[in-house]
Motif scaffolding. Structure first.
Motif, PDB file in Angstrom:
ATOM      1  N   VAL A 159       0.868  -1.173   0.000  1.00 60.00           N
ATOM      2  CA  VAL A 159       0.000   0.000   0.000  1.00 60.00           C
ATOM      3  C   VAL A 159       0.911   1.231   0.000  1.00 60.00           C
ATOM      4  CG1 VAL A 159      -1.893   1.192   1.148  1.00 60.00           C
ATOM      5  CG2 VAL A 159      -1.730  -1.296   1.264  1.00 60.00           C
ATOM      6  N   LYS A 160       1.106   1.806  -1.174  1.00 55.93           N
ATOM      7  CA  LYS A 160       2.050   2.910  -1.347  1.00 55.93           C
ATOM      8  C   LYS A 160       1.318   4.132  -1.883  1.00 55.93           C
ATOM      9  CE  LYS A 160       6.383   4.070  -3.717  1.00 55.93           C
ATOM     10  NZ  LYS A 160       7.412   3.591  -4.670  1.00 55.93           N
ATOM     11  N   PHE A 248       4.893   6.257   2.418  1.00 59.36           N
ATOM     12  CA  PHE A 248       4.943   7.562   1.753  1.00 59.36           C
ATOM     13  C   PHE A 248       6.240   8.279   2.098  1.00 59.36           C
ATOM     14  CE2 PHE A 248       2.746   8.017   5.777  1.00 59.36           C
ATOM     15  CZ  PHE A 248       3.306   9.154   6.342  1.00 59.36           C
ATOM     16  N   SER A 249       6.601   9.209   1.242  1.00 54.92           N
ATOM     17  CA  SER A 249       7.808  10.025   1.436  1.00 54.92           C
ATOM     18  C   SER A 249       7.563  11.065   2.523  1.00 54.92           C
ATOM     19  CB  SER A 249       8.179  10.708   0.116  1.00 54.92           C
ATOM     20  OG  SER A 249       7.126  11.559  -0.316  1.00 54.92           O
ATOM     21  N   ALA A 277       6.775  10.497   8.035  1.00 59.88           N
ATOM     22  CA  ALA A 277       7.076   9.620   6.900  1.00 59.88           C
ATOM     23  C   ALA A 277       6.842   8.171   7.309  1.00 59.88           C
ATOM     24  CB  ALA A 277       8.509   9.811   6.429  1.00 59.88           C
ATOM     25  N   ASN A 278       6.623   7.311   6.313  1.00 58.43           N
ATOM     26  CA  ASN A 278       6.490   5.871   6.544  1.00 58.43           C
ATOM     27  C   ASN A 278       7.155   5.125   5.385  1.00 58.43           C
ATOM     28  OD1 ASN A 278       5.662   3.492   7.838  1.00 58.43           O
ATOM     29  ND2 ASN A 278       3.878   3.339   6.506  1.00 58.43           N
ATOM     30  N   PRO A 279       8.271   4.436   5.636  1.00 59.31           N
ATOM     31  CA  PRO A 279       8.923   4.288   6.938  1.00 59.31           C
ATOM     32  C   PRO A 279       9.505   5.605   7.437  1.00 59.31           C
ATOM     33  CG  PRO A 279      10.303   3.417   5.186  1.00 59.31           C
ATOM     34  CD  PRO A 279       8.992   3.733   4.553  1.00 59.31           C
ATOM     35  N   ARG A 319      14.679  12.568   4.567  1.00 58.07           N
ATOM     36  CA  ARG A 319      14.707  11.589   3.469  1.00 58.07           C
ATOM     37  C   ARG A 319      14.460  10.186   4.012  1.00 58.07           C
ATOM     38  NH1 ARG A 319      16.860  11.563  -1.628  1.00 58.07           N
ATOM     39  NH2 ARG A 319      17.699  13.649  -1.284  1.00 58.07           N
ATOM     40  N   ASN A 320      13.629   9.414   3.247  1.00 52.82           N
ATOM     41  CA  ASN A 320      13.489   7.976   3.501  1.00 52.82           C
ATOM     42  C   ASN A 320      13.576   7.241   2.158  1.00 52.82           C
ATOM     43  OD1 ASN A 320      11.020   8.402   2.282  1.00 52.82           O
ATOM     44  ND2 ASN A 320       9.800   7.556   3.958  1.00 52.82           N
ATOM     45  N   THR A 321      13.191   5.970   2.153  1.00 50.01           N
ATOM     46  CA  THR A 321      13.350   5.169   0.931  1.00 50.01           C
ATOM     47  C   THR A 321      12.420   5.611  -0.190  1.00 50.01           C
ATOM     48  OG1 THR A 321      11.795   3.541   1.832  1.00 50.01           O
ATOM     49  CG2 THR A 321      14.157   3.140   2.189  1.00 50.01           C
ATOM     50  N   HIS A 322      11.413   6.428   0.121  1.00 50.78           N
ATOM     51  CA  HIS A 322      10.439   6.838  -0.893  1.00 50.78           C
ATOM     52  C   HIS A 322      10.666   8.258  -1.402  1.00 50.78           C
ATOM     53  CE1 HIS A 322       8.011   3.224  -0.489  1.00 50.78           C
ATOM     54  NE2 HIS A 322       8.110   3.351   0.827  1.00 50.78           N
ATOM     55  N   GLY A 323      11.588   9.023  -0.797  1.00 49.36           N
ATOM     56  CA  GLY A 323      11.835  10.374  -1.291  1.00 49.36           C
ATOM     57  C   GLY A 323      12.295  11.290  -0.175  1.00 49.36           C
TER      58      GLY A 323
END
Length: 477
Positions: A159-160, A248-249, A277-279, A319-323
């Motif tokens: 779920v992104k 989500f970013s 953010a998640n993560p 910053r995380n893995t999505h942006g």
């Protein structure tokens, strides 16, 4: 006496025969292990059977075969009450029917008006000439309850945020004639698709698939799938709740400074960066803007610095893995410099005021010059009309006169210079002169003269027929 090796062989052969004899079933049935049923509803038992290889010659599919259901224990010799249904009988303990085709080895059966007393294990038996057999190894466990079991929710993929995703909701349909209706509760718009499907164990269930595009605002929001079962004249419901886990970013990234008041040189200030953010954010980076240049200065959610002589603006980036996302800018102000900033602002206001005043002055001078130019143009046009030959109409209010100040003697023209004629405007309405007889006569005849050209540098003998101007001449000179 037989040798031990032969004895062992005979014993092994005997045991193998026993195992083969007792291990093979005459009737082999296939049915679910368990069925959950609602009180007052119906239950369908998916069922099929087969005959063991050694008994195939005794089973004739063309002969009418009866199906029998036995409750609790397959051995009913001393307990005929355990037989709750026989398709060859008109009256049975349980109201039902075999819906499958027995000649095709389909023993699917439906029981109606199920009550809690139906909860038990059930075995199947067939009776036909000359073959009769009960499968004592296989049974179906029927569990009757007043409330339906909860539907099952599954997520298809991650779920992104911004990526369409599908969720499945499945509810058992023990009574396919009255399947449940599935409804969804989601925090966003969605589309659904429902269908009745067969499971691997041949039971039925209703599958509902919902598709939607998640947002970061949907993270940790609940979604609900509700199953509504029709039972008689009423409905029974069951639901399943699930919390969305949306990836989500970073969002709502912000920077703060403490203290936020002007600080002294040499003191410490603490900058803090926050983000959702998640993560969670795995990397915070700090940047400084000074004199139009941006420089990376630190990493980490918090940044402590010693104040130097120069301030500046600071912002962070999460910053995380999505942006990633940039925060707002915070200003570090040094004590004593806020006045200079105010003075700088006042200086710019002063410069702006001077510029505006200069522009206004230029505009005013331009208007005055235009006015003077237009006035001189009108005056020049008037002088040209005054210098026209005698006999032509002269402009009203225009007269030639001496420009010398009253009471001063006019200068004599030089002999070698041409005589200069001076012009002037005289308003005779303001001069209280005595009207001469000749002037009165001219006024009576309609030849009143209000203006005349006078050569003030010559003698009065040069102006014939203007004796009535004697008094005026004195006033002019």
């Amino acid at each position: 006496m037989a040798c031990p090796e032969n004895m062992l062989f005979l014993i092994g052969l005997f045991m193998s025969g026993v195992l083969v004899c007792f291990g093979e079933r005459d009737l082999i049935t296939t049915m679910p292990d368990r069925l959950d049923v609602l009180t007052g509803s119906c239950v369908q038992i998916p069922c099929s059977f087969d005959i063991s290889h050694q008994n195939k010659y005794t089973f004739n599919s063309t002969i009418l075969t009866s199906g029998v259901w036995i409750k609790g224990n397959p051995y009913f010799g001393g307990r005929p009450d355990r037989v709750i249904f026989n398709s060859s009988e008109m009256v049975n303990r349980y109201q039902g029917k075999i819906t499958g085709n027995m000649s095709q080895k389909n023993c699917t059966t439906v029981f109606f008006n199920v009550t809690t007393s139906y909860s038990d294990k059930y075995y199947f038996r067939i009776e036909s000439q000359p073959f009769r057999a009960t499968d004592t190894e296989k049974s179906v466990n029927i569990v009757v309850s007043d409330l339906p079991s909860s539907p099952i929710l599954t997520v298809l993929g991650e779920v992104k945020e911004g990526t369409p995703v599908s969720l499945n909701c499945s509810a058992v349909a023990p009574c396919p004639e009255h399947p449940p209706e599935l409804t969804w509760t989601l925090p966003t718009q969605f589309t659904t698709e429902n269908q009745l499907q067969e499971n691997p164990d041949q039971t039925k269930s209703v599958l509902s698939t919902v598709t939607f595009t998640p947002s970061y605002l949907h993270h940790e929001k609940n979604i609900t799938c509700t199953a509504v079962y029709p039972v008689g004249t009423s409905n029974k419901t069951a639901e399943h709740n699930m919390m969305l886990n949306v990836s989500f970013s970073p969002k709502d990234t912000s920077a703060s400074i403490s203290p936020d008041d002007p600080v002294s040189v040499g003191s410490c200030v603490n900058l803090t960066c926050s983000s959702t953010a998640n993560p969670p954010v795995t990397n915070f980076t700090w940047f400084k803007i000074s004199e139009g240049k941006t420089t990376q200065v630190a990493s980490g959610q918090s940044y402590t610095l010693n104040v130097t002589v120069d301030g500046g603006q600071y912002y962070c980036e999460g910053r995380n893995t999505h942006g990633c996302e940039k925060s707002n800018e915070v200003q570090l102000v040094i004590k004593g410099q806020e006045d200079s900033k105010t003075s700088g602002v006042g200086f710019w206001f002063l410069v702006s005021g001077v510029a505006a005043g200069t522009l206004g002055a230029i505009l005013l001078i331009s208007l005055i010059s235009l006015f003077v130019w237009r006035r001189n143009s009108r005056l020049h046009d008037g002088l040209e009309r005054t210098d026209s030959p005698q006999g032509q109409n002269s402009p009203v209010g225009t007269v030639c006169t001496n420009q010398a100040t009253a009471g001063e003697e006019p200068e004599e023209p030089a002999d070698d210079q041409p005589e200069e004629i001076h012009y002037g405007d005289i308003d005779f309405s303001k001069l209280q002169t005595k009207e001469t007889p000749d002037a009165a006569q001219d006024r009576v005849q309609g030849q009143e003269s209000e203006y005349a050209e006078v050569n003030v540098t010559g003698s009065r003998a040069q102006v014939p027929h203007l004796n009535y101007l004697d008094g005026l001449y004195a006033q002019v000179n």
